[in-house]
Design a protein around this motif. Structure first.
Motif, short mmCIF file in Angstrom:
data_model
loop_
_atom_site.label_atom_id
_atom_site.label_comp_id
_atom_site.label_asym_id
_atom_site.label_seq_id
_atom_site.Cartn_x
_atom_site.Cartn_y
_atom_site.Cartn_z
N ALA A 111 63.35 -17.51 22.48
CA ALA A 111 62.78 -17.10 23.91
C ALA A 111 63.97 -17.13 24.78
CB ALA A 111 61.96 -17.70 23.98
N LYS A 112 64.80 -18.49 24.88
CA LYS A 112 65.60 -18.56 26.13
C LYS A 112 66.84 -17.79 26.09
CE LYS A 112 68.73 -22.39 27.77
NZ LYS A 112 69.21 -23.80 27.62
N LEU A 113 67.33 -17.23 24.60
CA LEU A 113 68.41 -16.50 24.59
C LEU A 113 68.00 -15.02 24.76
CD1 LEU A 113 71.26 -15.76 23.41
CD2 LEU A 113 70.05 -15.48 21.02
N MET A 114 66.80 -14.49 24.56
CA MET A 114 66.43 -13.23 25.23
C MET A 114 66.31 -13.21 26.63
SD MET A 114 65.42 -11.18 22.68
CE MET A 114 63.73 -10.27 22.80
N LYS A 115 65.76 -14.42 27.20
CA LYS A 115 65.64 -14.36 28.77
C LYS A 115 67.22 -14.22 29.23
CE LYS A 115 63.18 -17.16 31.06
NZ LYS A 115 62.38 -16.31 32.01
N LEU A 164 52.44 -14.51 21.29
CA LEU A 164 53.23 -14.63 22.55
C LEU A 164 52.15 -14.22 23.70
CD1 LEU A 164 56.15 -13.10 20.78
CD2 LEU A 164 56.23 -15.55 21.51
N LYS A 165 52.33 -14.85 24.66
CA LYS A 165 51.48 -14.53 25.92
C LYS A 165 52.10 -14.48 27.29
CE LYS A 165 46.79 -15.48 28.10
NZ LYS A 165 45.82 -16.35 28.21
N LEU A 166 52.21 -13.48 28.33
CA LEU A 166 52.94 -13.68 29.26
C LEU A 166 52.15 -14.60 30.38
CD1 LEU A 166 53.34 -9.73 30.35
CD2 LEU A 166 55.17 -11.48 29.80
N ILE A 167 53.19 -15.35 31.06
CA ILE A 167 52.47 -16.35 31.98
C ILE A 167 53.11 -16.25 33.36
CG2 ILE A 167 51.98 -17.95 30.20
CD1 ILE A 167 54.43 -19.47 30.91
N VAL A 176 50.85 -10.81 22.41
CA VAL A 176 51.37 -10.03 21.01
C VAL A 176 51.20 -11.11 20.01
CG1 VAL A 176 53.50 -9.11 20.05
CG2 VAL A 176 52.96 -8.30 22.04
N LEU A 177 50.88 -10.62 18.70
CA LEU A 177 50.79 -11.34 17.49
C LEU A 177 52.04 -11.05 16.59
CD1 LEU A 177 46.97 -11.61 16.96
CD2 LEU A 177 48.41 -13.21 18.12
N GLU A 178 52.71 -12.22 15.95
CA GLU A 178 53.59 -11.82 15.10
C GLU A 178 53.52 -12.81 13.86
OE1 GLU A 178 56.48 -9.72 14.63
OE2 GLU A 178 55.72 -8.43 16.46
N ARG A 231 61.24 -10.59 17.97
CA ARG A 231 60.39 -9.11 17.66
C ARG A 231 59.24 -9.28 18.76
NH1 ARG A 231 60.71 -10.60 12.18
NH2 ARG A 231 58.31 -11.27 12.41
N GLY A 232 58.56 -10.18 18.74
CA GLY A 232 57.59 -10.45 19.61
C GLY A 232 57.82 -10.07 21.31
N LEU A 233 58.75 -10.84 21.75
CA LEU A 233 59.14 -10.73 23.00
C LEU A 233 59.76 -9.58 23.40
CD1 LEU A 233 60.76 -14.38 23.89
CD2 LEU A 233 58.58 -13.18 24.55
N ASN A 234 60.21 -8.87 22.45
CA ASN A 234 60.87 -7.37 22.67
C ASN A 234 59.82 -6.36 22.83
OD1 ASN A 234 63.02 -5.40 22.21
ND2 ASN A 234 62.19 -4.70 20.44
N LYS A 235 58.48 -6.76 22.61
CA LYS A 235 57.35 -6.15 23.03
C LYS A 235 56.89 -6.52 24.19
CE LYS A 235 56.36 -5.42 18.20
NZ LYS A 235 55.67 -5.81 16.75
N VAL A 236 56.57 -7.68 24.33
CA VAL A 236 56.10 -8.39 25.57
C VAL A 236 56.56 -7.94 26.63
CG1 VAL A 236 55.33 -10.58 26.75
CG2 VAL A 236 54.94 -10.42 24.18
#
Length: 289
Positions: free
Chosen positions: A72-76, A43-46, A3-5, A111-116
């Motif tokens: 990212a840490k907070l989202m996790k 943002l890329k899944l690994i 995902v690109l933001e 926003r991006g991790l919400n999609k990824v």
């Protein structure tokens, strides 16, 4: 999945500091809008369950000093995500410049991790999370033009400004936001007329917007760094309609309505400042996630 933001910079059309709160933060009232100078976030899944931050800029840390990493840490943690992500940051916004580059990167990661990670949270929920990361992150989640109150996390959308050019100029000095707030005497500082700025935006009145740009922190930063006032003078002399320092500085922006003046202002600053950009206002909010 990739995902690109886009992570656009912001400028403060007005910034008022009302008082120091019991929690140690300052109560603020700011009118902010986004401009089309932006970082790019990929943002890329690994496979590994980790957060990896990568950038070609030497100014971008790859750990918790980076607001994007913290987002990212907070989202996790908040959504109990057991997946990993690689965050690549293409840095175009000057660092420590009063343009919310780090905050905008963090907002783009939310926003991006919400999609990824297929979380399906709405922007309001992401903005609430953003408030835990930094004062400008909530605004940056939405983008556009808004009034920010509280520590900056209480966001009210405003009409976008009429189209105009914006010239950004950042001197080589660094500014500590914490130091600026520590040296601020709220009772002796100049305070903007926030309601007048809001009315000017509602009426799409460019002249009234220019007449009401104001920043309570500017006096502190200009005493610490006279270069800020020198930039303002050069912009005015070259024909800017309005000039103001953004955030705690040191970046100064000029609002310019006529195309013919833009290059003249840019040329007057290019030898004086290491970073000068000609941009346009964006002004509109992000589309919902």
């Amino acid at each position: 999945m990739v995902v690109l933001e886009k992570a656009p910079a912001k400028i403060n059309l007005s910034l008022d500091v009302l008082h120091k709160r019991t929690d140690g933060f300052h109560e603020v009232e700011m009118v902010m809008t986004t401009v089309d100078l932006a970082d790019r976030i990929e943002l890329k899944l690994i496979e590994r369950n980790q957060i990896k931050v990568v950038s070609e800029s030497r100014f971008v840390p790859n750990d918790e000093r980076n607001l994007a990493y913290r987002a990212a840490k907070l989202m996790k943690e908040h959504f109990s995500i057991k997946k990993g992500v690689r965050i690549f940051i293409e840095k175009n916004i000057p660092v420590a410049a009063g343009l919310a580059g780090g905050s905008s990167d963090a907002a783009a990661v939310l926003r991006g991790l919400n999609k990824v990670w297929e979380i399906h949270a709405d922007l309001d929920e992401l903005a609430e999370l953003g408030a835990r990361i930094g004062s400008d992150v909530s605004f940056c989640v939405y983008g556009g033009t808004a009034l920010a109150r509280g520590r900056g996390e209480k966001i009210t959308a405003l009409p976008s400004p009429p189209p105009c050019w914006v010239v950004l100029a950042k001197p080589s000095v660094g500014v500590s936001t914490q130091t600026v707030y520590q040296k601020l005497n709220v009772n002796k500082a100049e305070h903007p007329d926030t309601e007048a700025m809001i009315k000017a935006l509602e009426n799409k009145n460019f002249e009234a917007i220019c007449a009401n740009v104001s920043n309570t922190l500017e006096g502190v930063t200009t005493r610490l760094h006279p270069e800020v006032n020198q930039i303002k003078e050069k912009m005015r002399d070259a024909g800017a309609d309005a000039v103001l320092m953004s955030g705690s500085g040191p970046t100064v922006f000029a609002l310019v309505s006529q195309d013919a003046r833009v290059q003249r202002i840019y040329n007057s600053l290019k030898g004086f400042c290491p970073e000068v950009h000609i941009v346009r206002m964006l002004g509109n909010r992000e589309t919902p996630c």
